[in-house]
Design an enzyme around this catalytic site. Structure first.
Site, PDB file in Angstrom:
ATOM      1  N   GLU A   1       0.579  -1.278   0.423  1.00 48.60           N
ATOM      2  CA  GLU A   1       0.084   0.205  -0.001  1.00 48.60           C
ATOM      3  C   GLU A   1       1.268   1.705   0.358  1.00 48.60           C
ATOM      4  O   GLU A   1       1.349   2.593  -0.876  1.00 48.60           O
ATOM      5  CB  GLU A   1      -0.846   0.125   1.302  1.00 48.60           C
ATOM      6  CG  GLU A   1      -2.454  -0.714   1.056  1.00 48.60           C
ATOM      7  CD  GLU A   1      -1.452  -2.437   1.325  1.00 48.60           C
ATOM      8  OE1 GLU A   1      -0.580  -2.345   2.448  1.00 48.60           O
ATOM      9  OE2 GLU A   1      -2.611  -3.309   1.504  1.00 48.60           O
TER      10      GLU A   1
ATOM     11  N   PHE B   1     -11.128  -7.719  13.588  1.00 50.59           N
ATOM     12  CA  PHE B   1      -9.834  -8.224  12.855  1.00 50.59           C
ATOM     13  C   PHE B   1     -10.600  -7.134  11.644  1.00 50.59           C
ATOM     14  O   PHE B   1     -10.603  -6.468  10.900  1.00 50.59           O
ATOM     15  CB  PHE B   1     -10.584  -9.365  12.042  1.00 50.59           C
ATOM     16  CG  PHE B   1      -9.266  -9.872  10.616  1.00 50.59           C
ATOM     17  CD1 PHE B   1      -7.804 -10.385  11.348  1.00 50.59           C
ATOM     18  CD2 PHE B   1      -9.453 -10.163   9.738  1.00 50.59           C
ATOM     19  CE1 PHE B   1      -6.559 -10.779  10.633  1.00 50.59           C
ATOM     20  CE2 PHE B   1      -8.303 -10.342   9.058  1.00 50.59           C
ATOM     21  CZ  PHE B   1      -7.456 -10.606   9.180  1.00 50.59           C
TER      22      PHE B   1
ATOM     23  N   LYS C   1     -17.843  -2.119   6.013  1.00 45.48           N
ATOM     24  CA  LYS C   1     -17.683  -2.669   4.626  1.00 45.48           C
ATOM     25  C   LYS C   1     -19.376  -2.685   4.215  1.00 45.48           C
ATOM     26  O   LYS C   1     -19.488  -2.322   3.224  1.00 45.48           O
ATOM     27  CB  LYS C   1     -17.522  -4.232   5.074  1.00 45.48           C
ATOM     28  CG  LYS C   1     -17.641  -4.417   4.257  1.00 45.48           C
ATOM     29  CD  LYS C   1     -16.578  -6.530   4.211  1.00 45.48           C
ATOM     30  CE  LYS C   1     -16.527  -7.342   3.249  1.00 45.48           C
ATOM     31  NZ  LYS C   1     -16.443  -8.839   4.140  1.00 45.48           N
TER      32      LYS C   1
ATOM     33  N   MET D   1      24.397   9.946   2.658  1.00 45.42           N
ATOM     34  CA  MET D   1      24.358  11.229   3.351  1.00 45.42           C
ATOM     35  C   MET D   1      24.086  10.805   4.720  1.00 45.42           C
ATOM     36  O   MET D   1      24.996  11.355   5.701  1.00 45.42           O
ATOM     37  CB  MET D   1      22.619  11.549   3.041  1.00 45.42           C
ATOM     38  CG  MET D   1      22.557  13.036   4.092  1.00 45.42           C
ATOM     39  SD  MET D   1      23.339  14.176   3.181  1.00 45.42           S
ATOM     40  CE  MET D   1      22.720  14.854   1.770  1.00 45.42           C
TER      41      MET D   1
END
Lengths: 192, 590
Positions: free
Chosen positions: B81, B143, B193, B502
């Site tokens: 994601e 869940f 949902k 860096m």
């Protein structure tokens, strides 16, 4: 460091309080008290937030509040005359022989005794914060068993329209120090 | 071996072709009544002009994915994601449109937070739709449940949980409006949902945002004051940030700089606002911690600093107390809270950069400023960006120089975060807005590659190159699978020094070379690329470098070029933390 009373009109939606409280925490601003309540319009709620800080900090608080999408209007009431009230409920240790003494104190402050028990009483008092604080100090020697305050709520005074009492906030100075300049007043830069 | 870029950038107009791609909502459906939440969501996405969605499915978002089946919207399945979020962000930066990502609840949403934070810090318009457990289960530690609105509040411009399906069309519309207007930013809509499944019974979906009124035009009095200060200035500097890119104001900015004859320095996110080749005499390149010496000297010596769409970030200002000590500061910004936040401002102008610059333009006058430009010319000559070649070794700066020459400064370039990012900013020459795609505010390592994939999907006619570091690339190189699956033609050049460069540089300079956790034992990036269905190339000898870059560009599809570069090269100039902008370490450059 001045105390500021900020009145915030918000959309009456879930999560608005968390958003505002989260913004204060994330940016390191103080909240002395925060009161939320319904307004005359069910679509909106009003928060009254008391915060302390210098002028630039308060300016940032106002701007950051204004940035929150669900915040409709932000007003700093400390720039104008306003009526402010705090409500105190205090349970004070009070054997029967002290009742008249505390009753008298209560009268002076225009409070009222709202509950009496065998060894304690409950007093209700409204007023500006300093009055409430003075009363709490006077109760302390008797023994405070419980104390609860609402925090300040406030509205602008109805009578201030003629004279825009709002004083312009002090102009913020540019941050400069002498170390940036040489005695001749010019920067140490590479020679041209 | 072909020598030409495989995809030619679009032709440029005389003005530099800087107008942003319009992102206008299409006609709305007449009514949502009777539709499911998921179906209404799809209708709004189509109405808002969404062409592509980046995302990843999961249990709580299944009804929405079912509605996506056969929908007229391209779906790009990423491998995490976070990658989806960065792709939506890169797509937005390259095209100017709102990027969209759809992911599931719990871990899907928490994986997305880094991408949201990246977009938030750089004001990138994005809408994230996250699945949520059913309303009845919320708060029960179900869940894959997470308080996503709570988690993402500090990294979004706005976020909201939809509790009632009748509110869904309005909320999604508002999300796109809020994301793209004012100071843009990511907006998250959390969708339980059951709300995706329920049928809409009423509500017309009209927006209701009584507290949201972004300002467009500047206050005329403030604009006049700004013009007076500019006309009176002997040593003005335009300090230009990402706000100019976001508002599509590059053309106005170029006109202003030419008309009033003012040198322009850009922040990392402002690169491309000015054409550094066509307007070379005005361009001071990037300023700040690793900015050019001439930009930093010019800011410090300036008597009038005109900040446009910039926010006086600590990486730009150095020590605040001594920043631009002689300058009257004009600050043009759409976000009032940016003004006088870090540096007190003399002439604030709240408004959209494009609108305010257009208002300012007729009020400014041409000034010769011969002395000022002569001084800048001396600084430019004496302290150019530079590096010393070393026989047998490829220098990282050299790679970027070569890419710039071969692509004629026309490619869209994405970067990760670190040394390679700063060298890219310094050594590529920027000509177009939306050409540089990089995480500035949050400094998200691993941003470059997925962002480049999003940019390539948004701009299929342009060459997109991700100049990455070996450390950064490995944070999101799982997206090689996405690149391979869809054959997204992104060219990745890894400046591989086997270090987190860096951090190593700071350990060298400030921690007596006690190198702690910065050495990278890397895989063969070429082999990794091949395993994922991409082309893998490698180059070690400076003699082979130009040909390797040409081969990379000429090879169709996704390509990874592993360029082995000098291990301990440092980025200079450098303004150490706590130093003033003019107190630069030149590292032997001067």
């Amino acid at each position: 460091m001045k105390k500021h009373i900020i009145s915030v009109l918000v959309q009456n939606q879930p999560g608005v309080l968390a958003h505002i409280a989260g913004m204060f925490a994330a940016r390191g601003f103080n909240i002395d008290s925060l009161v939320v309540g319904r307004t005359e319009d069910p679509e909106f709620s009003r928060m009254v937030i008391v915060s302390t800080g210098d002028a630039p900090t308060l300016e940032q608080i106002r701007k950051q509040l204004g940035k929150i999408v669900t915040v409709v209007k932000v007003r700093d009431l400390s720039d104008q005359k306003c009526v402010e009230r705090d409500l105190l409920l205090i349970q004070v240790h009070c054997p029967p022989e002290k009742r008249s003494e505390l009753g008298h104190l209560c009268e002076v402050f225009r409070g009222s005794i709202v509950d009496v028990g065998p060894r304690s009483i409950v007093i209700q008092l409204t007023g500006p914060e300093d009055k409430i604080e003075a009363f709490v100090e006077l109760c302390r020697p008797y023994g405070i068993k419980a104390l609860s305050r609402t925090g300040v709520i406030a509205v602008p005074r109805a009578s201030q329209t003629e004279n825009g009492s709002a004083e312009a906030p002090p102009r913020r100075k540019r941050i400069r120090t002498a170390t940036a300049t040489t005695p001749s007043g010019t920067l140490v830069l590479p020679p041209s | 071996m072909a020598t030409k870029p495989q995809a030619k950038p679009a032709a440029q107009s005389a003005s530099g072709g800087v107008s942003p791609i319009p992102d206008v909502p299409k006609a709305a459906p007449a009514s949502f009544v009777g539709k499911s939440g998921a179906q209404a969501l799809l209708d709004i996405l189509v109405e808002q002009g969404v062409e592509v969605v980046f995302g990843y499915p999961g249990g709580a978002i299944l009804p929405t994915f079912d509605a996506l089946y056969g929908a007229p919207i391209r779906f790009v399945l990423t491998r995490c994601e976070q990658g989806a979020g960065h792709m939506a962000d890169g797509y937005s930066r390259a095209t100017g449109k709102v990027g969209t990502t759809i992911v599931t609840s719990g871990p899907g949403a928490t994986n997305l937070t880094t991408a949201l934070g990246t977009a938030y810090m750089d004001s990138i318009p994005m809408v994230a739709i996250t699945g949520q457990v059913a309303t009845a289960a919320i708060g029960n530690d179900a869940f894959q449940e997470a308080d996503v609105v709570g988690v993402t509040r500090p990294v979004t411009k706005h976020n909201i949980l939809v509790k009632n399906v009748n509110d869904l069309p309005r909320i999604v519309r508002e999300a796109y409006h809020i994301a793209r207007t004012g100071r843009p930013g990511p907006v998250l809509v959390d969708l339980p949902k059951d709300v995706q499944v329920r049928l809409i019974e009423n509500g017309n979906g009209e927006m209701n945002l009584p507290g949201y009124r972004p300002r467009s035009k500047g206050n005329p009095r403030q604009v006049r004051m700004a013009a007076e200060a500019i006309n009176a200035a002997q040593r003005p500097v335009l300090y230009v940030g990402g706000g100019v890119i976001l508002s599509g104001a590059s053309e106005e900015l170029r006109q202003l700089a030419r008309k009033a004859h003012i040198p322009v320095t850009t922040t990392l996110l402002g690169l491309g606002a000015i054409d550094e080749i066509a307007d070379a005499d005005l361009a001071l390149h990037m300023l700040g911690m690793h900015g050019s010496a001439y930009a930093n000297y010019a800011v410090q010596a300036s008597d009038c600093l005109i900040a446009v769409g910039a926010r006086f970030d600590d990486r730009v200002t150095g020590k605040l107390e001594t920043f631009a000590p002689h300058a009257k500061i004009i600050h043009i910004d759409v976000d009032p809270s940016s003004i006088s936040k870090n540096v007190d401002v003399d002439v604030p102008v709240v408004g959209d950069a494009k609108a305010v610059l257009a208002e300012l333009l007729p009020l400014v006058e041409y000034r010769e400023r011969a002395e000022w430009f002569a001084q800048i010319g001396v600084w430019k000559q004496r302290y150019p960006f530079g590096y010393r070649e070393r026989p047998g070794e490829i220098l990282p700066q050299q790679v970027i120089d070569q890419i710039g020459k071969i692509t004629e400064s026309k490619a869209i370039v994405a970067t990760g975060v670190g040394q390679h990012q700063m060298w890219t900013a310094q050594f590529y020459r920027w000509r177009q807005p939306r050409q540089m795609i990089t995480s500035g505010g949050l400094g998200t390592m691993g941003y470059g590659f997925p962002a480049a994939l999003g940019a390539a999907i948004g701009c299929p006619d342009k060459l997109v190159i991700d100049i990455d570091g070996d450390g950064s690339f490995q944070m999101t190189c799982n997206e090689l699978a996405t690149a391979g699956e869809y054959q997204i033609p992104v060219k990745v050049v890894i400046l591989n020094n086997h270090f987190q460069g860096m951090v190593r540089q700071w350990q060298e300079l400030f921690y007596q070379r006690r190198y702690m956790a910065v050495r990278m034992a890397n895989p063969s990036f070429a082999k990794v690329a091949e395993a994922f269905g991409c082309t893998g190339l490698e180059v070690r000898d400076p003699k082979d470098l130009p040909d390797a870059i040409r081969k990379m560009i000429a090879t169709p599809g996704p390509v990874v070029l592993d360029a082995h570069v000098s291990a301990e090269e440092n980025v200079y100039p450098m303004v150490a933390v706590g130093k003033s902008l003019h107190e630069m370490e030149m590292g032997g450059m001067a």
